[in-house]
Design a protein around this motif. Sequence first.
Motif, PDB file in Angstrom:
ATOM      1  N   VAL A   1      10.408  35.150  25.054  1.00  0.00           N
ATOM      2  CA  VAL A   1       8.912  34.457  24.368  1.00  0.00           C
ATOM      3  C   VAL A   1       8.028  34.730  25.236  1.00  0.00           C
ATOM      4  N   THR A   2       7.022  34.416  24.390  1.00  0.00           N
ATOM      5  CA  THR A   2       5.683  34.964  25.246  1.00  0.00           C
ATOM      6  C   THR A   2       5.083  33.149  25.954  1.00  0.00           C
ATOM      7  N   VAL A   3       4.486  32.881  26.984  1.00  0.00           N
ATOM      8  CA  VAL A   3       3.955  31.436  27.705  1.00  0.00           C
ATOM      9  C   VAL A   3       2.767  32.247  27.889  1.00  0.00           C
ATOM     10  N   LEU A   4       1.730  31.084  27.629  1.00  0.00           N
ATOM     11  CA  LEU A   4       0.663  31.387  27.473  1.00  0.00           C
ATOM     12  C   LEU A   4      -0.334  29.847  28.071  1.00  0.00           C
ATOM     13  N   PHE A   5      -1.055  30.020  29.269  1.00  0.00           N
ATOM     14  CA  PHE A   5      -1.496  29.074  29.790  1.00  0.00           C
ATOM     15  C   PHE A   5      -2.801  28.720  29.443  1.00  0.00           C
ATOM     16  N   ALA A   6      -3.685  28.051  29.540  1.00  0.00           N
ATOM     17  CA  ALA A   6      -4.767  28.074  29.735  1.00  0.00           C
ATOM     18  C   ALA A   6      -5.423  26.364  30.717  1.00  0.00           C
ATOM     19  N   ASP A   7      -6.887  26.916  31.237  1.00  0.00           N
ATOM     20  CA  ASP A   7      -7.320  25.384  32.199  1.00  0.00           C
ATOM     21  C   ASP A   7      -8.320  25.728  32.439  1.00  0.00           C
ATOM     22  N   VAL A   8      -9.166  24.673  32.907  1.00  0.00           N
ATOM     23  CA  VAL A   8     -10.321  24.507  32.770  1.00  0.00           C
ATOM     24  C   VAL A   8     -10.432  25.263  34.854  1.00  0.00           C
ATOM     25  N   LYS A   9     -11.759  25.985  34.500  1.00  0.00           N
ATOM     26  CA  LYS A   9     -11.821  26.797  36.451  1.00  0.00           C
ATOM     27  C   LYS A   9     -12.972  25.612  37.047  1.00  0.00           C
ATOM     28  N   GLY A  10     -12.336  25.152  37.919  1.00  0.00           N
ATOM     29  CA  GLY A  10     -13.172  24.138  38.367  1.00  0.00           C
ATOM     30  C   GLY A  10     -13.096  22.824  37.841  1.00  0.00           C
ATOM     31  N   SER A  11     -12.749  22.250  37.409  1.00  0.00           N
ATOM     32  CA  SER A  11     -12.636  21.086  36.622  1.00  0.00           C
ATOM     33  C   SER A  11     -12.512  19.615  37.625  1.00  0.00           C
ATOM     34  N   MET A  12     -12.067  19.769  38.748  1.00  0.00           N
ATOM     35  CA  MET A  12     -12.259  18.922  40.259  1.00  0.00           C
ATOM     36  C   MET A  12     -14.315  18.330  40.563  1.00  0.00           C
TER      37      MET A  12
ATOM     38  N   ALA B   1       1.970  26.751  26.537  1.00  0.00           N
ATOM     39  CA  ALA B   1       1.987  26.697  25.487  1.00  0.00           C
ATOM     40  C   ALA B   1       3.316  28.198  25.161  1.00  0.00           C
ATOM     41  N   LEU B   2       3.858  28.019  24.084  1.00  0.00           N
ATOM     42  CA  LEU B   2       4.961  28.903  24.119  1.00  0.00           C
ATOM     43  C   LEU B   2       5.186  29.902  22.580  1.00  0.00           C
ATOM     44  N   PHE B   3       5.613  30.684  22.515  1.00  0.00           N
ATOM     45  CA  PHE B   3       5.880  31.931  21.162  1.00  0.00           C
ATOM     46  C   PHE B   3       5.894  32.222  20.984  1.00  0.00           C
ATOM     47  N   GLY B   4       7.604  32.074  19.965  1.00  0.00           N
ATOM     48  CA  GLY B   4       8.440  32.971  20.143  1.00  0.00           C
ATOM     49  C   GLY B   4       9.899  31.808  19.819  1.00  0.00           C
ATOM     50  N   ALA B   5       9.597  30.446  20.332  1.00  0.00           N
ATOM     51  CA  ALA B   5      11.006  29.090  20.966  1.00  0.00           C
ATOM     52  C   ALA B   5      10.284  27.804  20.583  1.00  0.00           C
ATOM     53  N   PRO B   6      10.622  27.503  19.882  1.00  0.00           N
ATOM     54  CA  PRO B   6      10.991  26.614  19.223  1.00  0.00           C
ATOM     55  C   PRO B   6      11.739  27.429  17.863  1.00  0.00           C
ATOM     56  N   ILE B   7      10.367  27.575  17.222  1.00  0.00           N
ATOM     57  CA  ILE B   7      10.223  28.713  15.768  1.00  0.00           C
ATOM     58  C   ILE B   7      10.214  29.892  16.908  1.00  0.00           C
ATOM     59  N   ALA B   8      11.013  30.538  16.206  1.00  0.00           N
ATOM     60  CA  ALA B   8      11.801  31.785  16.757  1.00  0.00           C
ATOM     61  C   ALA B   8      10.734  32.786  15.770  1.00  0.00           C
ATOM     62  N   HIS B   9       9.870  33.605  16.359  1.00  0.00           N
ATOM     63  CA  HIS B   9       9.232  35.153  16.287  1.00  0.00           C
ATOM     64  C   HIS B   9       9.442  36.311  16.672  1.00  0.00           C
ATOM     65  N   GLU B  10       9.850  37.294  15.894  1.00  0.00           N
ATOM     66  CA  GLU B  10       9.782  38.460  16.471  1.00  0.00           C
ATOM     67  C   GLU B  10       8.505  38.847  16.507  1.00  0.00           C
ATOM     68  N   ASP B  11       6.809  38.456  16.537  1.00  0.00           N
ATOM     69  CA  ASP B  11       5.829  39.277  16.657  1.00  0.00           C
ATOM     70  C   ASP B  11       5.045  37.687  17.392  1.00  0.00           C
ATOM     71  N   HIS B  12       5.703  37.149  18.512  1.00  0.00           N
ATOM     72  CA  HIS B  12       5.202  36.582  19.375  1.00  0.00           C
ATOM     73  C   HIS B  12       4.321  36.729  20.357  1.00  0.00           C
ATOM     74  N   ALA B  13       4.907  38.242  20.637  1.00  0.00           N
ATOM     75  CA  ALA B  13       3.841  38.504  21.587  1.00  0.00           C
ATOM     76  C   ALA B  13       2.543  39.016  21.143  1.00  0.00           C
TER      77      ALA B  13
END
Length: 456
Positions: free
Chosen positions: A104-115, A158-170
């Motif tokens: 799978v391909t894993v994506l992280f996103a967050d706010v810089k300096g949120s505190m 977030a995850l791409f490729g699971a649980p819904i399978a995709h050949e082009d997840h990246a």
Amino acid sequence: MQCPECKQQNRADAKFCQECGQCFTVSCGRCGAELPGMAKFCDACGAPTGGTGERPGRIAERPGGSKEQTATAEVRDPLDYTPKHLADKILKSKSALEGERKQVTVLFADVKGSMELAGQLDPEAWHQVLDRFFRILTEGVHRFEGTVNQYTGDGIMALFGAPIAHEDHAQRACYAAVWLRDELRRYSDELRLSQGLDFAVRVGINTGDVVVGRIGDDLRMDYTAQGHTVGLAQRMEQIAAAQSVCLSEATARLVSGYVDLRDLGTSNVKGLSDPIHVFELVGAGRHRTRLDVARTRGLTRFVGRETDLRTLESALEQACAGDGQVVGVVAEAGVGKSRLCLEFVERCHAGGISVNQGHCPAHGKTVPYLSLLELLRSTFGIGERDSDPEARGKITEELLLLDEHFQELLPLLFDFLGVPDPEHPAPRLGPEVRQRQLAAFIRHLVQARSEREPRV
């Protein structure tokens, strides 16, 4: 019933306004029940319809296992934010997925300096800022059929490729990241101008193996990372500069050619003995299909298809003579349909005939009219890096040279192509009325252009 948009009086059981086409009903995202347009909650299953109901803050668990209590951290019910068509796919296939090892391909996103940012605003105002931020993130992930696996205090996993399978997840993860980056830049500009807030987001992406764990009926999922799949994705996010996206080498290998990358060099990552290459995601590339990418490496000779090419060229000759043609190329997968079309297009270019193209990529299923949008952008010569004013200028110049009557349709077309004019907003129309007007415009455009020159 009075229309809330144009104030026209309609029949009590009307579903659309007879004056402006405004829809009076909505569908529940959980059970699909039809509801009045102003309903805040579904009267069949109790689910919120417009996302107005808020859940109290609770403890959010981060991937590393640590827990923190923040004013913004929420544990949300996945059924509340997962579109029904995606939820149905997951629940139908969950028994086959549980315990399966997948790439799978894993994506992280967050706010810089949120505190620091949270300290500049009243807690309620900061909550509103993050609420819209999360809506943008969720929309971008679901747009490419990814799954939001976790909400953290100031971001998502977030995850791409699971649980819904995709050949082009990246590829899907990268396209989602580009979409998110652009949308969040606009949101950041809005916050800076309205509240003086320096709101910046970082995104990190990595590809690797996970083992799919239990999937509950509420869509809550357990994943066990193999190697450093999740941790490395989080590390990419920490390396990324504000308003940018960083990829690992594993992801870069899979998306090379489909997106534009910039090599940032190597970085030492805790837990890995060797440094790894890090890449910055610059934007979507020029190539859309495997054939496009293969073409850059060189194609084999095209032989044995002269009969098929003659069929296409015969249709083109009839079109050039004034008798328009539509050709469908149908065959089993892998026999060379795309290559045949590519060779035909090359012959058209060699003959001085203009060709406009649109594609239907797998990741475009959730984007309405994607192939038509690509076709129109090609027709007007709109590039990926054109600003909204530049795109509007190209559209206006092309259309008014063809027919001055296109002038009245410009606001609707600008809005459809994602380059709205703030000074001349598109009229408020119901979906059916909007669809009819766009279809009429396409017919008029094709006819007007065909009168000037043959075109494919």
